[in-house]
Scaffold this active site. Structure first.
Site, PDB file in Angstrom:
ATOM      1  N   HIS A 318     -30.986  -7.649   3.940  1.00  0.00           N
ATOM      2  CA  HIS A 318     -30.315  -7.298   5.134  1.00  0.00           C
ATOM      3  C   HIS A 318     -29.898  -5.586   5.130  1.00  0.00           C
ATOM      4  O   HIS A 318     -29.533  -5.141   6.279  1.00  0.00           O
ATOM      5  CB  HIS A 318     -28.912  -8.116   4.942  1.00  0.00           C
ATOM      6  N   GLY A 319     -30.044  -5.077   4.029  1.00  0.00           N
ATOM      7  CA  GLY A 319     -29.566  -3.543   4.188  1.00  0.00           C
ATOM      8  C   GLY A 319     -29.643  -2.885   2.878  1.00  0.00           C
ATOM      9  O   GLY A 319     -29.371  -3.528   1.881  1.00  0.00           O
TER      10      GLY A 319
END
Length: 462
Positions: A318-319
């Site tokens: 996700h990041g």
């Protein structure tokens, strides 16, 4: 180019769909491929080359994997090579700055580096293309010999920017043969409008409210809980809204994409929540990471390892920030707790209490997700439980509760299936009334886009 823009809705989409429906069926893949390149290049003119390289490279590697079917050693080496190239590109653009900063934090050797903009949808089309190669390797599918057909799958604009992660196996036949008609177009349009309304009318207003709450340097306990409730609703309507729009566009083009959300906020356990939230990503990690590691058919220690590995990777996907890893591990630990400790206890509780427990756990999880720095994360988590909070409740909390009350009520109703079930019955009984509601939602959404600033989709940056 983005779905929630006036240009896309009133210029690109109608022109593209008109041509798409007029050209012969054998030319539709070519048109869809070219249209997808234009769509992507509109906002990422340089990175369209990267997307094309990914398509060409994975098409070639797919044919090689099939050619080497009877040579297991060479086939495995080719698969490893393809994984390294695909993940190498992803790591370079998404994680190299994060890795250098982490290295500097550990060693004290700080290496300066330029900030690279993340190519839109890179994580999504990388995982999409990897699933294609994995499925060839395990003989689930055969390699596509027509480059245009594969490139259409790899670049298709409805799911380019933020998913869902559509697998080649799910639409293989539709890439070759699909029907387009007014009924399918109408169903897709309705789903697109539903997603647009979720994003523009609900998520964007919730985003503004959450930004206002987070701007407060001191929070009461009640303010903190109102804030994370706001983000909980915002991220659902933002991401499920995009998924609805993507699936709706797919229907307009003659495709049936699998659903990506199934009312996750009615779940009665965290494990059920993750069967309903971002279904395409969860199934990807299950099929290509969790099961190859042994899944639950191993010793307890290895089973625990498998769950923690999968969820650490899910968070990192996700990041490029440690808060996402913590978010993933938080869910890994919760799932282990449910499986080995709470399983029998949860079954004995009433459903409303299990749903309440799940929602509290999910809301706390969204704190890890939304607060990217450790200091902000610690401050917000503390405020939720009275540590460092200004008070239990204050006038600020009451102000946000009062101003956001109607929005909260609509959001809570809209994230449950009852509202949509009634709408489906209305379509069957009074189609004219359903048409009127869709036109009103579209008009309101367009009006909001015209008179308010653009707010990007949250998951487009992942």
């Amino acid at each position: 180019m983005v779905f929630n823009s006036i240009f896309f809705i009133f210029c690109f989409l109608p022109v593209f769909m008109l041509i798409y429906y007029l050209v012969p069926g054998k030319l539709r893949n070519l048109l869809l491929f070219l249209g997808s390149l234009i769509f992507y290049a509109w906002g990422e003119p340089v990175y369209v080359i990267l997307m094309l390289f990914s398509s060409v490279f994975n098409y070639y590697m797919g044919t090689e994997l099939e050619r080497l079917y009877y040579d297991d050693k060479k086939q495995k080496l080719n698969l490893v090579f393809a994984i390294i190239i695909n993940l190498g590109i992803l790591v370079f653009f998404k994680y190299y700055g994060f890795l250098l900063d982490t290295f500097g934090g550990i060693t004290g050797i700080h290496i300066s580096h330029p900030e690279l903009s993340l190519p839109i949808g890179l994580s999504f089309y990388t995982f999409r293309n990897l699933s294609y190669l994995f499925d060839i390797y395990i003989s689930k599918i055969t390699a596509q010999q027509n480059f245009l057909t594969f490139a259409t799958y790899s670049t298709m604009f409805p799911y380019t920017a933020a998913g869902p992660i559509i697998r080649y196996a799910d639409i293989q036949e539709q890439l070759e043969r699909r029907s387009v008609n007014i009924s399918r177009f109408g169903a897709g349009t309705e789903l697109f409008i539903k997603g647009l309304a979720k994003k523009v009318l609900l998520a964007d207003n919730l985003s503004a409210l959450y930004a206002g709450i987070c701007s407060n340097t001191q929070m009461s306990v009640l303010t903190a809980w109102i804030g994370i409730l706001t983000f909980t609703m915002q991220i659902y309507f933002d991401f499920s809204g995009y998924s609805d729009m993507a699936i709706g566009l797919g229907k307009m083009l003659g495709f049936d994409f699998n659903k990506n959300f199934d009312y996750p906020y009615i779940s009665t356990s965290v494990s059920e929540f993750w069967r309903r939230w971002h279904i395409s990503l969860g199934s990807w990690f299950r099929d290509y990471i969790y099961i190859p590691l042994g899944g639950n058919r191993v010793s307890v220690i290895k089973h625990i390892r498998n769950i923690l590995v999968v969820w650490a990777l899910t968070g990192l996907w996700h990041g490029a920030s440690w808060n996402f890893v913590l978010w993933g591990l938080y869910y890994g630990l919760l799932l282990l707790l449910e499986k080995f400790v709470l399983n029998n206890l949860l079954d004995r509780l009433p459903s409303w209490l299990r749903t309440a427990y799940t929602m509290v756990a999910v809301m706390i999880g969204w704190v890890f997700f939304s607060q990217t720095s450790f200091s902000a994360l610690g401050h917000y988590l503390g405020a939720l439980f009275g540590i460092g909070a200004s008070s239990f409740a204050d006038t600020t909390a009451l102000y946000y509760l009062k101003t956001g009350l109607i929005l909260f009520i609509i959001s809570i109703l809209a994230c449950r299936p009852g509202l949509y079930q009634r709408f489906r019955r209305l379509i069957q009984q009074k189609p004219a009334g359903a048409l009127l509601i869709n036109l009103i939602l579209l008009a309101l959404s367009v009006a909001y886009m015209v008179y308010n600033s653009y707010t990007p989709f949250l998951y487009a940056k992942f």
